[in-house]
Write a protein that holds these residues in place. Structure first.
Motif, PDB file in Angstrom:
ATOM      1  N   GLY A 144      -2.119   6.030  -9.644  1.00 20.49           N
ATOM      2  CA  GLY A 144      -3.309   5.450  -9.054  1.00 20.49           C
ATOM      3  C   GLY A 144      -3.691   4.202  -9.827  1.00 20.49           C
ATOM      4  N   MET A 145      -4.860   3.674  -9.528  1.00 16.18           N
ATOM      5  CA  MET A 145      -5.370   2.518 -10.257  1.00 16.18           C
ATOM      6  C   MET A 145      -6.882   2.649 -10.391  1.00 16.18           C
ATOM      7  SD  MET A 145      -5.268  -1.594  -9.433  1.00 16.18           S
ATOM      8  CE  MET A 145      -6.713  -1.480  -8.356  1.00 16.18           C
ATOM      9  N   GLU A 147     -10.802   1.114 -11.480  1.00 15.32           N
ATOM     10  CA  GLU A 147     -11.549  -0.092 -11.118  1.00 15.32           C
ATOM     11  C   GLU A 147     -11.284  -1.246 -12.081  1.00 15.32           C
ATOM     12  OE1 GLU A 147     -15.666   0.930 -10.671  1.00 15.32           O
ATOM     13  OE2 GLU A 147     -15.187   2.704  -9.485  1.00 15.32           O
ATOM     14  N   THR A 151      -3.795   2.175 -15.127  1.00 12.59           N
ATOM     15  CA  THR A 151      -3.020   3.191 -14.435  1.00 12.59           C
ATOM     16  C   THR A 151      -2.564   4.208 -15.462  1.00 12.59           C
ATOM     17  OG1 THR A 151      -1.294   3.578 -12.787  1.00 12.59           O
ATOM     18  CG2 THR A 151      -0.731   2.104 -14.622  1.00 12.59           C
ATOM     19  N   VAL A 197      -4.123   3.202  -3.926  1.00 12.12           N
ATOM     20  CA  VAL A 197      -5.379   2.516  -4.240  1.00 12.12           C
ATOM     21  C   VAL A 197      -6.287   2.614  -3.023  1.00 12.12           C
ATOM     22  CG1 VAL A 197      -6.462   0.413  -5.082  1.00 12.12           C
ATOM     23  CG2 VAL A 197      -4.078   0.896  -5.686  1.00 12.12           C
ATOM     24  N   THR A 198      -7.446   3.249  -3.185  1.00 14.42           N
ATOM     25  CA  THR A 198      -8.371   3.416  -2.067  1.00 14.42           C
ATOM     26  C   THR A 198      -9.804   3.144  -2.515  1.00 14.42           C
ATOM     27  OG1 THR A 198      -8.653   5.796  -2.469  1.00 14.42           O
ATOM     28  CG2 THR A 198      -6.886   5.149  -0.969  1.00 14.42           C
ATOM     29  N   LYS A 202     -12.255  -0.555  -5.740  1.00 15.60           N
ATOM     30  CA  LYS A 202     -10.978  -1.042  -6.276  1.00 15.60           C
ATOM     31  C   LYS A 202     -10.647  -2.451  -5.803  1.00 15.60           C
ATOM     32  CE  LYS A 202     -10.367   3.120  -7.953  1.00 15.60           C
ATOM     33  NZ  LYS A 202      -9.316   4.018  -7.456  1.00 15.60           N
ATOM     34  N   ILE A 206      -7.811  -5.321  -7.106  1.00 17.52           N
ATOM     35  CA  ILE A 206      -6.707  -5.758  -6.249  1.00 17.52           C
ATOM     36  C   ILE A 206      -6.704  -7.278  -6.117  1.00 17.52           C
ATOM     37  CG2 ILE A 206      -5.868  -5.754  -3.866  1.00 17.52           C
ATOM     38  CD1 ILE A 206      -4.996  -3.312  -5.368  1.00 17.52           C
ATOM     39  N   ALA A 217      -1.819  -1.760 -14.190  1.00 17.69           N
ATOM     40  CA  ALA A 217      -1.250  -1.228 -12.949  1.00 17.69           C
ATOM     41  C   ALA A 217      -0.245  -2.198 -12.341  1.00 17.69           C
ATOM     42  CB  ALA A 217      -2.366  -0.927 -11.950  1.00 17.69           C
ATOM     43  N   LEU A 230      -2.496   0.884   0.125  1.00 19.30           N
ATOM     44  CA  LEU A 230      -3.928   0.596   0.069  1.00 19.30           C
ATOM     45  C   LEU A 230      -4.588   1.105   1.337  1.00 19.30           C
ATOM     46  CD1 LEU A 230      -3.748  -3.213  -0.812  1.00 19.30           C
ATOM     47  CD2 LEU A 230      -4.145  -1.380  -2.447  1.00 19.30           C
ATOM     48  N   ALA A 234      -9.989  -1.032   0.218  1.00 17.42           N
ATOM     49  CA  ALA A 234      -9.527  -1.624  -1.052  1.00 17.42           C
ATOM     50  C   ALA A 234      -8.864  -2.971  -0.866  1.00 17.42           C
ATOM     51  CB  ALA A 234      -8.558  -0.677  -1.753  1.00 17.42           C
TER      52      ALA A 234
END
Length: 237
Positions: A144-145, A147, A151, A197-198, A202, A206, A217, A230, A234
């Motif tokens: 995941g990633m 904010e 990661t 990534v959702t 985030k 991105i 990440a 995504l 995101a």
């Protein structure tokens, strides 16, 4: 389970990126990719070695996997990172995965390789190093990633020494401050990598990734030739 990782594409340098409608669509696509990768690995090599991520979107995918049919006795599971908390803490990634998924399927318990962070960061990292080394290359790594662009437990501004597969982490910017993480050297030794990534929180990270900032990440994803999934929340408009 028929969901696929189809969707709109956007440009993140060095990786393939797909934008799906929402977090549920990302979770469904993730579960299908995991099942497909497992079937392929077991057919080719007799085993499937998967690295698990923490976070709400991976957890949603794990809940879907709990209802799936698979050759569970051939699955070998590892963790990308873990918090230094008691073994029975509900905040540990291993407990969350157990409750969402593993308690309901027949993966042998000796093939679920938990990071023993209750021993402390240094001891746990040392104990997990040979476990990871024996598993490489992984068939699939889930990440995941955060904010801030972290990661696993690889945070911006933290030094990652070359060489080790597993590292102790101190001073993490979110509690608990002590953790254990696989390093990029381990995470990128994989046949396939999937980064999830959702959520609108985030989106700034991105955008920084898209603009070329060297977020952890981003560096790991490029090194692992990842597919990034995504949701629209995101993805920059």
């Amino acid at each position: 389970m028929q969901a696929q990782a189809r969707g709109d594409s956007m440009q993140l340098s060095g990786v393939e990126t797909r934008v799906l409608d929402d977090a549920d669509a990302v979770a469904a696509a993730t579960a299908q990719i995991v099942l497909d990768a497992a079937a392929e690995a077991i057919a080719a090599r007799g085993a499937f070695r998967l690295v698990l991520a923490g976070g709400s979107t991976p957890e949603a995918a794990y809940r879907l996997l709990a209802d799936a049919k698979a050759q569970w006795p051939s699955w070998h599971l590892y963790y990308g990172d873990e918090r230094c908390l008691p073994a029975d803490s509900p905040q540990r990634n291993s407990r969350i995965v157990d409750e969402a998924w593993l308690a309901r399927v027949a993966v042998p318990r000796d093939q679920v390789h938990v990071i023993p962070t209750e021993q402390g960061a240094e001891a746990a990292a040392a104990a997990y190093e040979p476990v990871v080394d024996a598993a490489l290359p992984f068939d699939l790594v889930l990440l995941g990633m955060g904010e801030d662009g972290h990661t696993a437990s690889l945070f911006p501004g933290h030094e990652v020494r070359p060489g080790p597969m597993v590292m102790a982490v101190h001073g993490a910017p979110k509690p608990p401050s002590d953790r254990v993480s696989l390093t990029p050297s381990a995470l990128c030794r994989c046949r396939r990598m999937l980064v999830l990534v959702t959520g609108t929180a985030k989106r700034p990270a991105i955008m920084r990734w898209r603009d070329g900032e060297g977020l952890p990440a981003a560096r790991v994803a490029v090194g692992g030739n990842a597919l990034v999934l995504l949701d629209r929340a995101a993805a920059p408009s």
